[in-house]
Design an enzyme around this catalytic site. Sequence first.
Site, PDB file in Angstrom:
ATOM      1  N   HIS A   8      -8.294  -1.820  -6.373  1.00 46.91           N
ATOM      2  CA  HIS A   8      -7.847  -1.781  -7.771  1.00 46.91           C
ATOM      3  C   HIS A   8      -8.707  -2.731  -8.602  1.00 46.91           C
ATOM      4  O   HIS A   8      -8.906  -3.890  -8.219  1.00 46.91           O
ATOM      5  CB  HIS A   8      -6.407  -2.295  -7.900  1.00 46.91           C
TER       6      HIS A   8
ATOM      7  N   HIS B 175      -8.387   1.710  -0.977  1.00 47.61           N
ATOM      8  CA  HIS B 175      -8.852   1.681  -2.370  1.00 47.61           C
ATOM      9  C   HIS B 175      -8.790   0.265  -2.912  1.00 47.61           C
ATOM     10  O   HIS B 175      -7.986  -0.558  -2.474  1.00 47.61           O
ATOM     11  CB  HIS B 175      -8.000   2.622  -3.235  1.00 47.61           C
TER      12      HIS B 175
ATOM     13  N   GLN C 162       0.855  -1.192   0.000  1.00 53.15           N
ATOM     14  CA  GLN C 162       0.000   0.000   0.000  1.00 53.15           C
ATOM     15  C   GLN C 162       0.888   1.238   0.000  1.00 53.15           C
ATOM     16  O   GLN C 162       1.830   1.334   0.804  1.00 53.15           O
ATOM     17  CB  GLN C 162      -0.933   0.013   1.230  1.00 53.15           C
TER      18      GLN C 162
HETATM   19  P1  5GP Z   1      -1.430   1.155  -3.707  1.00 55.10           P
HETATM   20  O1  5GP Z   1       0.018   0.876  -4.052  1.00 55.10           O
HETATM   21  O2  5GP Z   1      -1.546   2.017  -2.469  1.00 55.10           O
HETATM   22  O3  5GP Z   1      -2.270  -0.082  -3.636  1.00 55.10           O
HETATM   23  O4  5GP Z   1      -2.016   1.951  -4.948  1.00 55.10           O
HETATM   24  C1  5GP Z   1      -2.010   3.341  -5.046  1.00 55.10           C
HETATM   25  C2  5GP Z   1      -2.350   3.666  -6.467  1.00 55.10           C
HETATM   26  O5  5GP Z   1      -2.697   5.027  -6.537  1.00 55.10           O
HETATM   27  C3  5GP Z   1      -1.187   3.446  -7.435  1.00 55.10           C
HETATM   28  O6  5GP Z   1      -1.557   2.465  -8.388  1.00 55.10           O
HETATM   29  C4  5GP Z   1      -0.980   4.827  -8.061  1.00 55.10           C
HETATM   30  O7  5GP Z   1      -0.701   4.772  -9.446  1.00 55.10           O
HETATM   31  C5  5GP Z   1      -2.276   5.526  -7.784  1.00 55.10           C
HETATM   32  N1  5GP Z   1      -2.140   6.971  -7.624  1.00 55.10           N
HETATM   33  C6  5GP Z   1      -1.258   7.621  -6.811  1.00 55.10           C
HETATM   34  N2  5GP Z   1      -1.429   8.957  -6.913  1.00 55.10           N
HETATM   35  C7  5GP Z   1      -2.452   9.158  -7.793  1.00 55.10           C
HETATM   36  C8  5GP Z   1      -3.089  10.327  -8.305  1.00 55.10           C
HETATM   37  O8  5GP Z   1      -2.759  11.460  -7.969  1.00 55.10           O
HETATM   38  N3  5GP Z   1      -4.096  10.142  -9.197  1.00 55.10           N
HETATM   39  C9  5GP Z   1      -4.499   8.901  -9.586  1.00 55.10           C
HETATM   40  N4  5GP Z   1      -5.485   8.821 -10.464  1.00 55.10           N
HETATM   41  N5  5GP Z   1      -3.909   7.764  -9.122  1.00 55.10           N
HETATM   42  C10 5GP Z   1      -2.903   7.896  -8.246  1.00 55.10           C
END
Ligand code: 5GP
Length: 145
Positions: free
Chosen positions: A102, A100, A94
Amino acid sequence: MTDCIFCKIINGEIPSAKVYEDDLVYAFLDISQTTPGHTLLVPKEHVQDIFDYSPTLAGDVLSRLPKIAKGLDKAFPDMLGLNILNNNREAAYQTVFHSHWHLIPRYGEKDGFGLTFTNHMDDVSKEQLASLADQITQGISEVTE
Ligand code: 5GP
Ligand code: ZN
């Protein structure tokens, strides 16, 4: 939460490519577009991760997943499958600490997304499995909501 990038997206302070919104959830394209159509579904309420969810919030968010999934399936006729992924805490990859989900459309083995499940079946005895299950059942019994 003031310093949260996804709260800012939900509030419109930061632009996003929105695909769905209602009173409880917001869905938008992940900026990384791991595969075309890679979408994030988030609760409007700021919760850090799954450990912060109440059963009600889980129902609110997860009940929207089929709608987004079916929407992606209709939008992309070449979509072969869909991975739904929810990372919790840094150790589980994360990076944004507003929970969130995906939704990653799949177009084939070399479409840019990969996931490995190592098979330890031969290393784990039935007794170990039973003991692990007992441990988890005990943990679940200690959860209050
Ligand atoms: P995690 O690694 O926390 O599961 O996923 C976070 C996701 O948020 C990543 O896939 C990254 O590309 C996306 N993300 C981070 N910052 C932004 C942003 O400012 N806008 C959008 N649309 N996605 C973001
Ligand atoms: Zn937030």
